[in-house]
Scaffold this active site. Structure first.
Site, PDB file in Angstrom:
ATOM      1  N   HIS A 305      24.335  48.516  52.923  1.00  0.00           N
ATOM      2  CA  HIS A 305      24.945  47.550  53.835  1.00  0.00           C
ATOM      3  C   HIS A 305      23.929  47.164  54.890  1.00  0.00           C
ATOM      4  O   HIS A 305      23.137  48.003  55.317  1.00  0.00           O
ATOM      5  CB  HIS A 305      26.188  48.146  54.513  1.00  0.00           C
ATOM      6  CG  HIS A 305      27.071  47.109  55.097  1.00  0.00           C
ATOM      7  ND1 HIS A 305      26.870  46.590  56.348  1.00  0.00           N
ATOM      8  CD2 HIS A 305      28.147  46.466  54.583  1.00  0.00           C
ATOM      9  CE1 HIS A 305      27.789  45.675  56.586  1.00  0.00           C
ATOM     10  NE2 HIS A 305      28.573  45.575  55.535  1.00  0.00           N
ATOM     11  N   ASP A 362      33.262  47.856  48.986  1.00  0.00           N
ATOM     12  CA  ASP A 362      33.498  47.315  47.648  1.00  0.00           C
ATOM     13  C   ASP A 362      33.385  48.352  46.539  1.00  0.00           C
ATOM     14  O   ASP A 362      33.688  48.061  45.394  1.00  0.00           O
ATOM     15  CB  ASP A 362      32.496  46.184  47.364  1.00  0.00           C
ATOM     16  CG  ASP A 362      32.794  44.974  48.216  1.00  0.00           C
ATOM     17  OD1 ASP A 362      33.982  44.720  48.453  1.00  0.00           O
ATOM     18  OD2 ASP A 362      31.843  44.302  48.653  1.00  0.00           O
TER      19      ASP A 362
HETATM   20  N1  CMC Z   1      20.743  49.665  45.199  1.00  0.00           N
HETATM   21  C1  CMC Z   1      19.437  49.978  45.191  1.00  0.00           C
HETATM   22  N2  CMC Z   1      18.599  49.720  46.213  1.00  0.00           N
HETATM   23  C2  CMC Z   1      19.101  49.115  47.294  1.00  0.00           C
HETATM   24  C3  CMC Z   1      20.461  48.741  47.366  1.00  0.00           C
HETATM   25  C4  CMC Z   1      21.291  49.045  46.278  1.00  0.00           C
HETATM   26  N3  CMC Z   1      22.575  48.725  46.292  1.00  0.00           N
HETATM   27  N4  CMC Z   1      20.691  48.151  48.550  1.00  0.00           N
HETATM   28  C5  CMC Z   1      19.529  48.120  49.199  1.00  0.00           C
HETATM   29  N5  CMC Z   1      18.563  48.713  48.439  1.00  0.00           N
HETATM   30  C6  CMC Z   1      17.163  48.928  48.828  1.00  0.00           C
HETATM   31  C7  CMC Z   1      16.373  47.641  48.739  1.00  0.00           C
HETATM   32  O1  CMC Z   1      15.757  47.486  47.488  1.00  0.00           O
HETATM   33  C8  CMC Z   1      15.382  47.798  49.864  1.00  0.00           C
HETATM   34  O2  CMC Z   1      14.336  48.617  49.395  1.00  0.00           O
HETATM   35  P1  CMC Z   1      12.837  48.407  49.980  1.00  0.00           P
HETATM   36  O3  CMC Z   1      12.919  48.687  51.445  1.00  0.00           O
HETATM   37  O4  CMC Z   1      12.043  49.427  49.234  1.00  0.00           O
HETATM   38  O5  CMC Z   1      12.471  46.990  49.679  1.00  0.00           O
HETATM   39  C9  CMC Z   1      16.143  48.597  50.927  1.00  0.00           C
HETATM   40  O6  CMC Z   1      17.161  49.311  50.203  1.00  0.00           O
HETATM   41  C10 CMC Z   1      16.798  47.725  51.998  1.00  0.00           C
HETATM   42  O7  CMC Z   1      17.565  46.706  51.335  1.00  0.00           O
HETATM   43  P2  CMC Z   1      17.679  45.214  51.833  1.00  0.00           P
HETATM   44  O8  CMC Z   1      18.070  44.354  50.695  1.00  0.00           O
HETATM   45  O9  CMC Z   1      16.430  44.849  52.603  1.00  0.00           O
HETATM   46  O10 CMC Z   1      18.853  45.371  52.869  1.00  0.00           O
HETATM   47  P3  CMC Z   1      19.804  44.229  53.366  1.00  0.00           P
HETATM   48  O11 CMC Z   1      20.366  44.697  54.637  1.00  0.00           O
HETATM   49  O12 CMC Z   1      19.091  42.910  53.356  1.00  0.00           O
HETATM   50  O13 CMC Z   1      20.923  44.152  52.215  1.00  0.00           O
HETATM   51  C11 CMC Z   1      22.910  44.447  50.974  1.00  0.00           C
HETATM   52  C12 CMC Z   1      22.204  44.676  52.320  1.00  0.00           C
HETATM   53  C13 CMC Z   1      24.398  44.794  51.144  1.00  0.00           C
HETATM   54  C14 CMC Z   1      22.802  42.990  50.572  1.00  0.00           C
HETATM   55  C15 CMC Z   1      22.262  45.350  49.913  1.00  0.00           C
HETATM   56  O14 CMC Z   1      22.408  46.720  50.255  1.00  0.00           O
HETATM   57  C16 CMC Z   1      22.849  45.111  48.497  1.00  0.00           C
HETATM   58  O15 CMC Z   1      22.415  44.198  47.812  1.00  0.00           O
HETATM   59  N6  CMC Z   1      23.872  45.945  48.069  1.00  0.00           N
HETATM   60  C17 CMC Z   1      24.536  45.712  46.812  1.00  0.00           C
HETATM   61  C18 CMC Z   1      25.562  44.609  46.974  1.00  0.00           C
HETATM   62  C19 CMC Z   1      26.786  45.054  47.753  1.00  0.00           C
HETATM   63  O16 CMC Z   1      27.353  46.110  47.498  1.00  0.00           O
HETATM   64  N7  CMC Z   1      27.217  44.196  48.691  1.00  0.00           N
HETATM   65  C20 CMC Z   1      28.442  44.427  49.470  1.00  0.00           C
HETATM   66  C21 CMC Z   1      28.181  44.598  50.920  1.00  0.00           C
HETATM   67  S1  CMC Z   1      29.635  45.211  51.789  1.00  0.00           S
HETATM   68  C22 CMC Z   1      30.820  43.972  51.655  1.00  0.00           C
HETATM   69  C23 CMC Z   1      30.405  42.640  52.158  1.00  0.00           C
HETATM   70  O17 CMC Z   1      29.753  42.544  53.205  1.00  0.00           O
HETATM   71  O18 CMC Z   1      30.765  41.651  51.548  1.00  0.00           O
END
Ligand code: CMC
Length: 427
Positions: A305, A362
């Site tokens: 998140h 989720d």
């Molecule tokens: N599985 C594997 N690696 C992950 C995941 C995951 N679900 N989420 C983040 N990472 C890694 C990512 O690859 C990155 O690694 P690095 O620093 O080595 O590049 C690091 O963790 C930070 O991730 P980010 O994408 O820079 O973080 P963000 O804050 O931009 O993204 C997120 C947050 C929710 C989009 C992301 O965690 C994600 O894609 N999760 C899966 C989708 C999901 O479950 N979304 C629902 C969010 S809660 C409900 C809502 O808000 O709608």
């Protein structure tokens, strides 16, 4: 913290005021930055930017805290109901019993849709995704309810807000009915908000529908857990759309479009699809390895998140609700076992520990929704239904905020500098 922050650019110093909220990090007020220095700040994804002041929802991502108007989400999920939480989000205080009764009556009486909207559905293909239908139909409300589109009139804004909260279950249920080829059901005013939605979704005109109280309570709790979440992508979209003075129905349609993405509301659908694909616990390590592989775009859906770097407090309630619903309904779903085991393995894995990736709201919701009988394509539509109250509360707050301006970010331009046009034959 100090009451000002200093910035040095070359040999010049600039001071900026530091503002404090009631709780949470202070912010540096950089509104005068460009005017004074000729530079912008660069913050793609707004990871360090507060876009507004708000009194609605507070999140402490490190501590895993979520408060609506000061009330912890677990207390609301356990003790309140969606109508009361909606009133709280919109009005700032919990209602007295008369206020709650009147609010519930108002919402109940707005649940019917203009009859002509039913023909609007028929323009969609039967296999249209419910979110595609929701975007279209909610946007179309502005063509049907002209008496609540003047955003300068607080009364019209409130009527539009009530209409949106009230009609969203009808719209979502009709999207489902359309996809399965069953007749639309009209709302029934003696049922609760959530019971009404369940009947419009799963009932048929040919026989009476009895709302199962266990499912009604679980569904209501799911709505509470999704009701608002501060300045997330879809809420910021609603605010940005609304900042231009667009009508409320168009703004909420924009929010629905944003919510649909798999990184946001679409994650509940993606999480259940992923759990089903994993299928059995033996395959979990393979998926964990893929999630950790930098060259593989796969992510563990329902994990991680932007704000929570701890257990998402909504996920805790959701996990408990999943167990209760499945137990109460006497359903044993291997997907829940896979989810539990996957969470357990991931939470012990260095990659997830270091990056502070925890299950989010989720991760477990799909298991419950599927047990209730919803197809995965409806999951995000249910999220949209519940989040509508948060969107309208935030939209109202924005319109009433004297500091609000049209949202207009700037950029760091990296394209070509000025050059002369060359006619096609000479290129
Ligand atoms: N599985 C594997 N690696 C992950 C995941 C995951 N679900 N989420 C983040 N990472 C890694 C990512 O690859 C990155 O690694 P690095 O620093 O080595 O590049 C690091 O963790 C930070 O991730 P980010 O994408 O820079 O973080 P963000 O804050 O931009 O993204 C997120 C947050 C929710 C989009 C992301 O965690 C994600 O894609 N999760 C899966 C989708 C999901 O479950 N979304 C629902 C969010 S809660 C409900 C809502 O808000 O709608």
């Amino acid at each position: 913290m100090a009451d000002k922050a200093s910035l040095t650019i070359g040999d010049k110093n600039f001071d900026y005021p530091v503002m404090s909220g009631s709780v949470g990090p202070d912010v540096i007020d950089i509104r005068k930055l460009y005017g004074q220095t000729d530079v912008f700040t660069y913050d793609p994804g707004f990871t360090s930017t507060a876009s507004c002041q708000s009194q609605i929802t507070y999140i402490d991502g490190d501590a895993g805290i979520l408060l609506h108007r000061g009330y912890p989400i677990d207390q609301l999920a356990e003790q309140s109901n969606f109508m009361e939480v909606s009133y709280l989000l919109l009005n700032g205080e919990l209602p007295g019993s008369d206020e709650l009764e009147q609010f519930t009556r108002t919402i109940t009486r707005h649940t019917m849709l203009h009859e002509q909207l039913a023909t609007f559905y028929r323009g969609f293909r039967r296999d249209a995704h419910p979110m595609a239908i929701m975007c279209g139909v909610v946007g179309a409300l502005s063509a049907f309810y002209h008496d609540s589109t003047d955003i300068t009139d607080p009364r019209q804004r409130m009527i539009a807000s009530h209409r949106l909260i009230a009609k969203m279950p009808t719209i979502a249920a009709m999207a489902y009915k359309y996809s399965v080829g069953q007749p639309f059901l009209y709302p029934q005013n003696d049922l609760s908000y959530t019971g009404n939605f369940l009947r419009m979704t799963f009932g048929v005109p040919a026989e009476p529908y009895e709302v199962n109280p266990i499912i009604e309570k679980a569904m209501d709790r799911i709505f509470i857990l999704h009701a608002d979440h501060e300045q997330n992508a879809s809420t910021s979209t609603v605010r940005l759309a609304g900042s231009s003075g667009a009508n409320p129905f168009a703004c909420i349609a924009a929010g629905i479009a944003c919510l649909w993405g798999p990184a946001h509301g679409g994650a509940n659908e993606a999480a259940l699809n992923m759990l089903r694909e994993i299928g059995r616990p033996e395959r979990i390590p393979e998926y964990i390895a893929r999630a950790k592989d930098k060259d593989d775009p796969f992510r563990l859906m329902g994990f991680g998140h932007r704000v929570y770097k701890n257990f998402d407090p909504r996920a805790k309630v959701m996990q408990q609700t999943a167990t209760e619903v499945l137990d109460d309904l006497g359903i044993s779903d291997p997907v829940l076992d896979t989810a539990r085991e996957l969470a357990e393995i991931a939470l012990k894995d260095d990659y997830f520990i270091e990056k502070k990736l925890y299950p989010n709201v989720d991760f477990y919701s799909g298991v419950i929704l599927s047990a209730i009988g919803f197809p995965t394509t409806m999951f995000t539509a249910l999220f949209a239904l519940a989040r509508t109250v948060g969107w309208v509360a935030q939209w109202n707050e924005m319109i009433a905020d004297p500091e609000q301006k049209i949202g207009r970010p700037r950029q760091l331009y990296t394209g070509p500098t000025q050059r002369d046009y060359v006619p096609v034959g000479k290129r």
